[in-house]
Design a protein around this motif. Structure first.
Motif, PDB file in Angstrom:
ATOM      1  N   ALA A   1       5.167  -8.553   3.212  1.00 62.34           N
ATOM      2  CA  ALA A   1       4.258  -8.039   2.185  1.00 62.34           C
ATOM      3  C   ALA A   1       3.285  -7.030   2.772  1.00 62.34           C
ATOM      4  O   ALA A   1       2.975  -6.000   2.158  1.00 62.34           O
ATOM      5  CB  ALA A   1       3.498  -9.192   1.533  1.00 62.34           C
ATOM      6  N   GLY A   2       2.795  -7.306   3.985  1.00 60.97           N
ATOM      7  CA  GLY A   2       1.889  -6.370   4.639  1.00 60.97           C
ATOM      8  C   GLY A   2       2.543  -5.024   4.879  1.00 60.97           C
ATOM      9  O   GLY A   2       1.935  -3.969   4.647  1.00 60.97           O
ATOM     10  N   HIS A   3       3.796  -5.047   5.328  1.00 54.35           N
ATOM     11  CA  HIS A   3       4.533  -3.801   5.543  1.00 54.35           C
ATOM     12  C   HIS A   3       4.817  -3.086   4.224  1.00 54.35           C
ATOM     13  O   HIS A   3       4.768  -1.852   4.155  1.00 54.35           O
ATOM     14  CB  HIS A   3       5.839  -4.087   6.286  1.00 54.35           C
ATOM     15  N   VAL A   4       5.102  -3.849   3.177  1.00 53.05           N
ATOM     16  CA  VAL A   4       5.372  -3.251   1.869  1.00 53.05           C
ATOM     17  C   VAL A   4       4.139  -2.526   1.337  1.00 53.05           C
ATOM     18  O   VAL A   4       4.225  -1.396   0.841  1.00 53.05           O
ATOM     19  CB  VAL A   4       5.850  -4.322   0.872  1.00 53.05           C
ATOM     20  N   VAL A   5       2.979  -3.169   1.448  1.00 57.16           N
ATOM     21  CA  VAL A   5       1.737  -2.540   0.977  1.00 57.16           C
ATOM     22  C   VAL A   5       1.498  -1.228   1.707  1.00 57.16           C
ATOM     23  O   VAL A   5       1.159  -0.201   1.095  1.00 57.16           O
ATOM     24  CB  VAL A   5       0.532  -3.491   1.158  1.00 57.16           C
ATOM     25  N   SER A   6       1.700  -1.242   3.020  1.00 54.22           N
ATOM     26  CA  SER A   6       1.512  -0.012   3.798  1.00 54.22           C
ATOM     27  C   SER A   6       2.547   1.043   3.428  1.00 54.22           C
ATOM     28  O   SER A   6       2.226   2.230   3.262  1.00 54.22           O
ATOM     29  CB  SER A   6       1.599  -0.312   5.298  1.00 54.22           C
ATOM     30  N   ALA A   7       3.789   0.630   3.266  1.00 54.14           N
ATOM     31  CA  ALA A   7       4.853   1.579   2.943  1.00 54.14           C
ATOM     32  C   ALA A   7       4.649   2.216   1.581  1.00 54.14           C
ATOM     33  O   ALA A   7       4.967   3.399   1.378  1.00 54.14           O
ATOM     34  CB  ALA A   7       6.210   0.871   2.999  1.00 54.14           C
ATOM     35  N   LEU A   8       4.099   1.446   0.629  1.00 55.41           N
ATOM     36  CA  LEU A   8       3.880   1.995  -0.711  1.00 55.41           C
ATOM     37  C   LEU A   8       2.868   3.139  -0.708  1.00 55.41           C
ATOM     38  O   LEU A   8       2.884   3.991  -1.600  1.00 55.41           O
ATOM     39  CB  LEU A   8       3.429   0.888  -1.660  1.00 55.41           C
ATOM     40  N   GLN A   9       2.004   3.164   0.285  1.00 55.60           N
ATOM     41  CA  GLN A   9       1.030   4.257   0.343  1.00 55.60           C
ATOM     42  C   GLN A   9       1.693   5.586   0.707  1.00 55.60           C
ATOM     43  O   GLN A   9       1.113   6.655   0.517  1.00 55.60           O
ATOM     44  CB  GLN A   9      -0.083   3.919   1.333  1.00 55.60           C
ATOM     45  N   THR A  10       2.926   5.521   1.241  1.00 56.64           N
ATOM     46  CA  THR A  10       3.648   6.762   1.549  1.00 56.64           C
ATOM     47  C   THR A  10       4.260   7.383   0.292  1.00 56.64           C
ATOM     48  O   THR A  10       4.737   8.520   0.341  1.00 56.64           O
ATOM     49  CB  THR A  10       4.763   6.523   2.578  1.00 56.64           C
ATOM     50  N   VAL A  11       4.266   6.641  -0.814  1.00 52.21           N
ATOM     51  CA  VAL A  11       4.790   7.207  -2.057  1.00 52.21           C
ATOM     52  C   VAL A  11       4.010   8.465  -2.423  1.00 52.21           C
ATOM     53  O   VAL A  11       4.584   9.529  -2.688  1.00 52.21           O
ATOM     54  CB  VAL A  11       4.726   6.178  -3.207  1.00 52.21           C
ATOM     55  N   VAL A  12       2.684   8.335  -2.431  1.00 50.02           N
ATOM     56  CA  VAL A  12       1.844   9.476  -2.798  1.00 50.02           C
ATOM     57  C   VAL A  12       1.840  10.538  -1.711  1.00 50.02           C
ATOM     58  O   VAL A  12       1.908  11.732  -1.984  1.00 50.02           O
ATOM     59  CB  VAL A  12       0.407   9.006  -3.108  1.00 50.02           C
ATOM     60  N   SER A  13       1.788  10.104  -0.449  1.00 46.77           N
ATOM     61  CA  SER A  13       1.642  11.071   0.641  1.00 46.77           C
ATOM     62  C   SER A  13       2.935  11.773   1.022  1.00 46.77           C
ATOM     63  O   SER A  13       2.895  12.880   1.569  1.00 46.77           O
ATOM     64  CB  SER A  13       1.067  10.376   1.887  1.00 46.77           C
TER      65      SER A  13
ATOM     66  N   GLU B   1      12.402   4.126  -9.541  1.00 46.37           N
ATOM     67  CA  GLU B   1      13.418   4.216  -8.476  1.00 46.37           C
ATOM     68  C   GLU B   1      12.765   4.321  -7.113  1.00 46.37           C
ATOM     69  O   GLU B   1      13.206   3.675  -6.145  1.00 46.37           O
ATOM     70  CB  GLU B   1      14.318   5.426  -8.734  1.00 46.37           C
ATOM     71  N   ILE B   2      11.704   5.127  -7.008  1.00 45.34           N
ATOM     72  CA  ILE B   2      11.017   5.304  -5.725  1.00 45.34           C
ATOM     73  C   ILE B   2      10.427   3.984  -5.247  1.00 45.34           C
ATOM     74  O   ILE B   2      10.602   3.581  -4.085  1.00 45.34           O
ATOM     75  CB  ILE B   2       9.905   6.371  -5.853  1.00 45.34           C
ATOM     76  N   ILE B   3       9.732   3.307  -6.147  1.00 43.13           N
ATOM     77  CA  ILE B   3       9.072   2.047  -5.787  1.00 43.13           C
ATOM     78  C   ILE B   3      10.095   0.992  -5.373  1.00 43.13           C
ATOM     79  O   ILE B   3       9.956   0.322  -4.337  1.00 43.13           O
ATOM     80  CB  ILE B   3       8.219   1.530  -6.967  1.00 43.13           C
ATOM     81  N   GLU B   4      11.146   0.840  -6.181  1.00 43.42           N
ATOM     82  CA  GLU B   4      12.140  -0.198  -5.884  1.00 43.42           C
ATOM     83  C   GLU B   4      12.835   0.079  -4.551  1.00 43.42           C
ATOM     84  O   GLU B   4      13.079  -0.844  -3.761  1.00 43.42           O
ATOM     85  CB  GLU B   4      13.166  -0.274  -7.005  1.00 43.42           C
ATOM     86  N   ARG B   5      13.150   1.339  -4.282  1.00 38.84           N
ATOM     87  CA  ARG B   5      13.810   1.678  -3.023  1.00 38.84           C
ATOM     88  C   ARG B   5      12.941   1.315  -1.825  1.00 38.84           C
ATOM     89  O   ARG B   5      13.408   0.684  -0.865  1.00 38.84           O
ATOM     90  CB  ARG B   5      14.148   3.176  -3.016  1.00 38.84           C
ATOM     91  N   ILE B   6      11.670   1.698  -1.865  1.00 41.62           N
ATOM     92  CA  ILE B   6      10.776   1.441  -0.735  1.00 41.62           C
ATOM     93  C   ILE B   6      10.550  -0.061  -0.546  1.00 41.62           C
ATOM     94  O   ILE B   6      10.609  -0.585   0.573  1.00 41.62           O
ATOM     95  CB  ILE B   6       9.440   2.174  -0.924  1.00 41.62           C
ATOM     96  N   VAL B   7      10.310  -0.772  -1.638  1.00 38.61           N
ATOM     97  CA  VAL B   7      10.030  -2.207  -1.542  1.00 38.61           C
ATOM     98  C   VAL B   7      11.256  -2.972  -1.056  1.00 38.61           C
ATOM     99  O   VAL B   7      11.184  -3.770  -0.107  1.00 38.61           O
ATOM    100  CB  VAL B   7       9.551  -2.755  -2.906  1.00 38.61           C
TER     101      VAL B   7
END
Length: 401
Positions: free
Chosen positions: A211-223, A271-277
């Motif tokens: 979960a910690g890695h997922v939260v961090s990875a989701l921040q790359t969606v915007v960046s 699609e972006i969110i599901e792929r990253i998570v």
């Protein structure tokens, strides 16, 4: 006599409405007392009223003396689950419930508008629908009202709403062409691992670490997934997981929201969110389930309706009282559902004065709103409605002989 003068004449009445509503706030789809208060006032001024629309909604219709188009004016009525801390003499009497988003303002302004226009309905060319909507804070009230048929009988040609805005001085009006608020989507994530003893993590799959890695990875969606010129926000607001300090749990649940102003981007986000998570969880021997729910589209104002408000404010108040907002808000407004159906505009009504607490942001337990802005809102609503119905008349349409 202008609508600004007419609104000043009933200023005390409008303030009285506002203070009553502020003192008795009700949560989304529980606006029973508010709806009764609104409907009774409309009926007092001989306006046709439909009660219990989409649950607690109220719709008033003013039929003009001459045939023509129909313009709708909308106000939202619900409050927020916030304990008020303003110390106003008319503070909320309902514990844990507060009008911290100005919906008491919106409702009072539309009531004042209804009173003025109803007195001159014989001189109106066309009709005015007054939509008092429940459940905006849940982002579902507008959709329910539309499904209940509020844009028909008679068919509505365009719609206008306003929203309090503490960032602008009292009485100043803010407009924006294109998107003015963002889409809001809800995100629910369940990460599944393998539970076990905290002393033996190698025998487990730790969903908390994932979960910690997922939260961090989701921040790359915007960046990294979205163009820097395209505003967006990804927020995880809640994480639930685990029962004891010495136990690795089997699953963790995360909740969040996605905000976008580009309709095409909103379509791409699931699609972006599901792929990253899912790929992040898979890379650490876990699994993930994603539930993505689109709540409301971005609110995109119609250029012609923005021009209408521009002309009204410039003529009625003066050009110095009109501001074009540079950026959209990443907050959301379910008025967007109406604007997706027919031409619509939402304008910002400035509500701060010299009081520090009038500058607090929306949804703050201490925010107050400068009541001198109420008559401005009424005057602009009245003028915009009449001018829309009589577009060939000169500026400063005066329906009073």
């Amino acid at each position: 006599m202008s609508f600004l003068q007419l609104s000043e004449e009933i200023k005390d009445k409008i303030i009285g409405f506002r203070r009553h509503l502020h003192q008795y706030p009700e949560l989304s789809f529980l606006e029973y007392r508010t709806a009764e208060f609104v409907a009774d006032i409309l009926e007092e001024y001989e306006i046709d009223v439909e009660r219990n629309v989409a649950g607690t909604g109220v719709v008033g219709t003013i039929i003009g003396g001459q045939p023509g188009r129909t313009i709708a004016l909308r106000a939202d009525m619900d409050a927020l689950p916030i304990e008020e801390n303003t110390r106003l003499s008319f503070s909320s009497s309902n514990a844990g419930v507060m009008h911290a988003c100005g919906h008491d303002f919106h409702t009072s302004i539309l009531l004042g508008t209804a009173i003025i226009l109803s007195k001159h309905k014989d001189q109106l060319k066309g009709n005015i629908k007054l939509i008092f909507q429940p459940g905006e804070e849940k982002l579902t009230g507008a959709k329910k009202m539309i499904e209940a048929g509020v844009l028909h009988n008679p068919n509505v040609d365009a719609i206008i709403a306003l929203h309090c805005w503490p960032e602008l001085p009292a009485g100043v009006v803010g407009v924006r062409k294109g998107p003015i608020t963002a889409a809001a989507d809800f995100l629910e994530i369940t990460i599944k691992g393998k539970s076990g003893h905290a002393a033996h993590p190698h025998k487990c799959v730790d969903p908390i670490v994932i979960a910690g890695h997922v939260v961090s990875a989701l921040q790359t969606v915007v960046s990294r997934e979205i163009a820097p010129t395209d505003p967006a926000v990804v927020t995880i607001g809640k994480i639930n997981g685990g029962t004891a300090s010495n136990v690795i749990p089997s699953s963790v649940h995360l909740s969040g929201m996605i905000r976008t102003v580009n309709p095409d981007l909103q379509k791409r986000m699931p699609e972006i969110i599901e792929r990253i998570v899912c790929k992040s969880a898979e890379s650490m021997n876990g699994e993930a389930e994603v539930r993505y729910t689109s709540a409301t589209p971005p609110l995109i104002c119609n250029d012609g309706m923005v021009a209408l408000i521009d002309n009204v404010v410039t003529d009625l108040l003066g050009g110095d009282q009109l501001v074009y907002l540079e950026n959209p808000s990443l907050g959301s407004e379910d008025f967007s559902f109406y604007a997706n159906e027919i031409p619509g505009v939402l304008f910002r009504l400035g509500t701060h004065n010299e009081r520090e607490d009038s500058r607090f942001p929306l949804h703050n337990s201490r925010v107050t709103f400068a009541e001198e802005a109420l008559t401005t809102g009424v005057a602009v609503m009245c003028e915009a409605a009449v001018r829309y119905l009589s577009p060939k008349k000169s500026p400063m349409v005066n329906i009073i002989d």
